[in-house]
Scaffold this motif. Structure first.
Motif, mmCIF file in Angstrom:
data_model
loop_
_atom_site.group_PDB
_atom_site.id
_atom_site.type_symbol
_atom_site.label_atom_id
_atom_site.label_comp_id
_atom_site.label_asym_id
_atom_site.label_seq_id
_atom_site.Cartn_x
_atom_site.Cartn_y
_atom_site.Cartn_z
ATOM 1 N N UNK A 232 0.809 -1.226 0.000
ATOM 2 C CA UNK A 232 0.000 0.000 0.000
ATOM 3 C C UNK A 232 0.844 1.279 0.000
ATOM 4 N N UNK A 233 2.096 1.169 -0.413
ATOM 5 C CA UNK A 233 2.892 2.365 -0.682
ATOM 6 C C UNK A 233 3.420 3.099 0.516
ATOM 7 N N UNK A 234 3.657 2.421 1.651
ATOM 8 C CA UNK A 234 4.270 3.079 2.807
ATOM 9 C C UNK A 234 5.638 3.622 2.379
ATOM 10 N N UNK A 235 5.876 4.929 2.507
ATOM 11 C CA UNK A 235 7.072 5.534 1.894
ATOM 12 C C UNK A 235 8.379 5.153 2.589
ATOM 13 N N UNK A 236 9.439 5.028 1.782
ATOM 14 C CA UNK A 236 10.816 4.806 2.225
ATOM 15 C C UNK A 236 11.710 5.691 1.368
ATOM 16 N N UNK A 237 12.668 6.373 1.989
ATOM 17 C CA UNK A 237 13.613 7.203 1.242
ATOM 18 C C UNK A 237 14.816 6.321 0.895
ATOM 19 N N UNK A 238 14.831 5.782 -0.319
ATOM 20 C CA UNK A 238 15.781 4.743 -0.687
ATOM 21 C C UNK A 238 17.222 5.226 -0.684
ATOM 22 N N UNK A 239 17.481 6.421 -1.199
ATOM 23 C CA UNK A 239 18.874 6.889 -1.260
ATOM 24 C C UNK A 239 19.436 7.124 0.141
ATOM 25 N N UNK A 240 18.583 7.586 1.051
ATOM 26 C CA UNK A 240 19.032 7.775 2.429
ATOM 27 C C UNK A 240 19.318 6.425 3.092
ATOM 28 N N UNK A 241 18.439 5.448 2.853
ATOM 29 C CA UNK A 241 18.656 4.111 3.411
ATOM 30 C C UNK A 241 19.954 3.506 2.884
ATOM 31 N N UNK A 242 20.253 3.728 1.596
ATOM 32 C CA UNK A 242 21.477 3.178 1.006
ATOM 33 C C UNK A 242 22.720 3.810 1.626
ATOM 34 N N UNK A 243 22.688 5.129 1.846
ATOM 35 C CA UNK A 243 23.838 5.812 2.449
ATOM 36 C C UNK A 243 24.099 5.297 3.866
ATOM 37 N N UNK A 244 23.030 5.157 4.644
ATOM 38 C CA UNK A 244 23.188 4.625 6.003
ATOM 39 C C UNK A 244 23.703 3.195 5.959
ATOM 40 N N UNK A 245 23.186 2.398 5.024
ATOM 41 C CA UNK A 245 23.542 0.986 4.945
ATOM 42 C C UNK A 245 25.032 0.790 4.668
ATOM 43 N N UNK A 246 25.583 1.564 3.740
ATOM 44 C CA UNK A 246 26.996 1.416 3.394
ATOM 45 C C UNK A 246 27.878 1.715 4.609
ATOM 46 N N UNK A 247 27.600 2.831 5.272
ATOM 47 C CA UNK A 247 28.382 3.170 6.457
ATOM 48 C C UNK A 247 28.159 2.190 7.594
ATOM 49 N N UNK A 248 26.909 1.760 7.797
ATOM 50 C CA UNK A 248 26.586 0.873 8.914
ATOM 51 C C UNK A 248 27.249 -0.493 8.763
ATOM 52 N N UNK A 249 27.329 -0.996 7.529
ATOM 53 C CA UNK A 249 27.961 -2.295 7.302
ATOM 54 C C UNK A 249 29.430 -2.259 7.696
ATOM 55 N N UNK A 250 30.136 -1.231 7.252
ATOM 56 C CA UNK A 250 31.557 -1.104 7.593
ATOM 57 C C UNK A 250 31.744 -0.857 9.087
ATOM 58 N N UNK A 251 30.919 0.025 9.643
ATOM 59 C CA UNK A 251 31.035 0.329 11.068
ATOM 60 C C UNK A 251 30.696 -0.851 11.946
#
Length: 284
Positions: A232-251
């Motif tokens: 039903x289209x619950x919004x997600x900001x994909x580019x923000x999630x990707x930026x957090x994900x890259x840093x979070x994986x390394x951290x």
């Protein structure tokens, strides 16, 4: 979203991953940035959870040997099942509840986690004494060989492999997991407080299990949020999630190696400091 904003989220994601590997509550770095960028609270929680999931992937990879040892030495199935079901319920609750509820729930649970962490040894002694009295009474009532002494030995033997299966622990972790599915920030502090209080084990010993449970909670929440997004289209900001994900994986991966070198007193001190900062941020 601008490149500057994405760079900030990448940096905060890296720091959050390191904090999550050691104690948890790294989301209290990334989530406020999303909110400051004008992302709506519900969307910010979904976006942050998707990105911060990768911090637990990294920390579990760093703790893979310790997690394998826990699985070999203890029954963790009931705890994993409780965590899975309750975190799914919490994630569904987020989708239907007003965001203002977070303002009440989060400070209360952070204070509870602080109490558990600071009072862990006292709580553990009280629980151990209660178990010993019950075992002694059971031994006398059933005529166990050696009386209370035999009952204590039998109780200790029966407890092996069941350190994560007590009803009180499972109930407490169920509540903590509902919170984790609802709002991921500070869940690691809650898990360390509950696991430490009910098992009596050192913070450094239970950190591997905390990271595994955090991965399970975050993955469950992400699955619910993605389903809500696609259905039903619950919004997600994909580019923000990707930026957090890259840093979070390394951290997360790097932080797991750092956390293994921390003595328990330092670990406990870090938990208290992070929890107090988290509490101040939520109240103010």
């Amino acid at each position: 979203m601008s490149l500057g904003a994405l760079a900030v989220l990448l940096l905060m994601g890296t720091l959050a991953g390191m904090i999550n590997a050691a104690v948890g509550s790294g989301s209290l770095l990334t989530l406020p940035v999303l909110l400051a960028l004008g992302v709506a609270p519900g969307t910010a929680v979904r976006t942050n959870t998707l990105g911060i999931l990768f911090s637990t992937v990294g920390s579990v990879a760093g703790y893979r040997r310790e997690i394998a040892a826990e699985r070999a030495a203890h029954r963790i199935g009931p705890l994993l099942a409780t965590t899975l079901v309750c975190s799914a319920l919490g994630s569904c609750l987020l989708l239907v509840s007003p965001s203002e509820a977070l303002d009440v729930v989060v400070p209360v649970l952070i204070v509870l986690a602080l109490v558990l962490v600071v009072s862990q040894k006292r709580i553990t002694r009280a629980i151990a004494a209660l178990r010993e009295r019950r075992s002694a009474r059971a031994g006398v009532a059933e005529g166990a060989p050696g009386g209370a002494e035999g009952a204590r030995e039998g109780g200790a033997e029966g407890a092996r492999g069941g350190v994560y299966t007590s009803p009180a622990l499972l109930a407490s972790m169920g509540v903590a997991s509902m919170y984790g599915g609802y709002f991921t920030a500070a869940q690691g502090i809650l898990y360390l407080g509950v696991l430490g209080a009910f098992t009596g084990r050192a913070m450094t010993s239970i950190n591997a299990m905390k990271n595994l449970l955090s991965l399970l909670v975050n993955a469950t929440a992400v699955a619910v949020y993605l389903a809500a997004h696609w259905i039903w289209g619950a919004p997600i900001v994909w580019e923000a999630a990707a930026a957090i994900a890259v840093g979070a994986l390394a951290g997360g991966y790097g932080g797991s190696h750092l956390a293994k070198r921390l003595p328990e007193s330092a670990m406990r001190g870090v938990i208290v400091v992070v929890a107090l900062v988290a509490l101040v941020r939520q109240v103010l």
